[in-house]
Design an enzyme around this catalytic site. Structure first.
Site, short mmCIF file in Angstrom:
data_model
loop_
_atom_site.label_atom_id
_atom_site.label_comp_id
_atom_site.label_asym_id
_atom_site.label_seq_id
_atom_site.Cartn_x
_atom_site.Cartn_y
_atom_site.Cartn_z
NE ARG A 100 -16.81 14.01 5.32
CZ ARG A 100 -16.28 15.08 5.25
NH1 ARG A 100 -17.11 16.06 5.36
NH2 ARG A 100 -15.16 15.56 5.20
CE LYS A 135 -37.31 28.69 -5.53
NZ LYS A 135 -36.98 29.76 -6.43
CE LYS A 167 -45.06 30.56 -5.91
NZ LYS A 167 -43.87 29.78 -6.02
CD GLU A 196 -45.97 33.85 -8.05
OE1 GLU A 196 -44.71 33.45 -7.90
OE2 GLU A 196 -46.75 33.24 -8.55
CG ASP A 217 -42.64 36.08 -9.90
OD1 ASP A 217 -41.61 35.93 -9.42
OD2 ASP A 217 -43.09 35.29 -10.74
#
Length: 280
Positions: A100, A135, A167, A196, A217
């Protein structure tokens, strides 16, 4: 683009996974005679781009040096449904115990590589670079970044430590794009500085401030084309947001340099693999 991976990263990923799954021992595998030998084959149940061999091998390497793995495919190779990926042989206790954990790595990383290959193929011939993002599955950042490369994509920054990405909240805290870029340059960290932006006015400010890369963006296609015209090579442009298989090629054809896609590592479904046993 390199698909190298540090063996120390692989070893630690596997140690952590085995601690999680095996703990102090596999109680069910202990039902089998310790001397019994066997073999197994791993089969792809669907088309995929395979990735994860170093992790798969390390699982059995850490469990039992008596297990051998004979691969019939390489990382980054596309396979068909029902294709055999590898054959294993050795003590059956170890084959059962490692099954597994080894498949979990192979299924997850193959899913990431398969997703990346799909996006890369969708923009073939445009000259654009597909980027992954941060992410990722916690604890498996470098593994998924490796898988994205195996699928033909390129890595964005690996973490918060190897590039500056200014950002919206950073801009707010610093007071402006100009102030944020100025502070980044003052630190003189010898890393790329990306900003950004959410509209063409912010793009202009980022260009004037001397950003190396400018993220567009959720820009419309028309605004992306205008951004390419205004930048005129002074900064590289990265499209981000609202990217899917329906819009990707249109975005690529606007002339931007990169498209970053969180779905490469975030919106994936494990590839369907199975291990068939042949017990001696």
């Amino acid at each position: 683009m390199t698909t190298d991976i540090d063996s120390r990263v692989v070893a630690e990923d596997v140690r952590r996974a085995l601690r999680e799954d095996v703990g102090e021992g596999d109680l069910t595998a202990a039902l089998l005679p310790a001397s019994r030998k066997g073999a197994a084959s791993v089969i792809a149940r669907e088309p995929a781009v395979i990735c994860g061999r170093p992790w798969f091998d390390a699982v059995f390497g850490q469990l039992d040096a008596g297990v051998s793995v004979d691969w019939q495919v390489t990382d980054g190779e596309a396979v068909a449904a029902e294709q055999t990926l590898c054959r294993l042989s050795g003590p059956v206790r170890s084959l059962f115990t490692g099954e597994r954990t080894a498949l979990n790595f192979l299924q997850l990383l193959s899913a990431t590589a398969t997703a990346a290959r799909g996006y890369v193929d969708a923009v073939a011939g445009t000259g654009i670079t597909i980027l992954d993002t941060r992410k990722t599955v916690p604890g498996l950042r470098l593994a998924q970044k490796y898988a994205a490369r195996c699928g033909g994509a390129s890595n964005h920054r690996m973490g918060l430590y190897d590039a500056i990405l200014i950002k919206e909240n950073h801009i707010y805290a610093c007071g402006s794009i100009t102030a944020a870029v100025s502070e980044a340059r003052r630190l003189n960290l010898s890393v790329s500085v990306e900003v950004e932006t959410e509209n063409l006015g912010e793009l202009d400010e980022a260009l004037a401030a001397g950003a190396d890369i400018i993220m567009l963006d959720n820009f419309t296609l028309a605004d992306m084309r205008e951004a390419v015209s205004r930048a005129d090579g002074r900064a590289r442009l990265e499209a981000s947001g609202n990217v899917d298989t329906d819009t990707l090629r249109q975005i690529a054809e606007t002339g931007v340099d990169y498209v970053s896609i969180g779905a490469i590592t975030k919106h994936i479904r494990a590839v369907d693999l199975s291990m068939r046993f042949e017990l001696g």
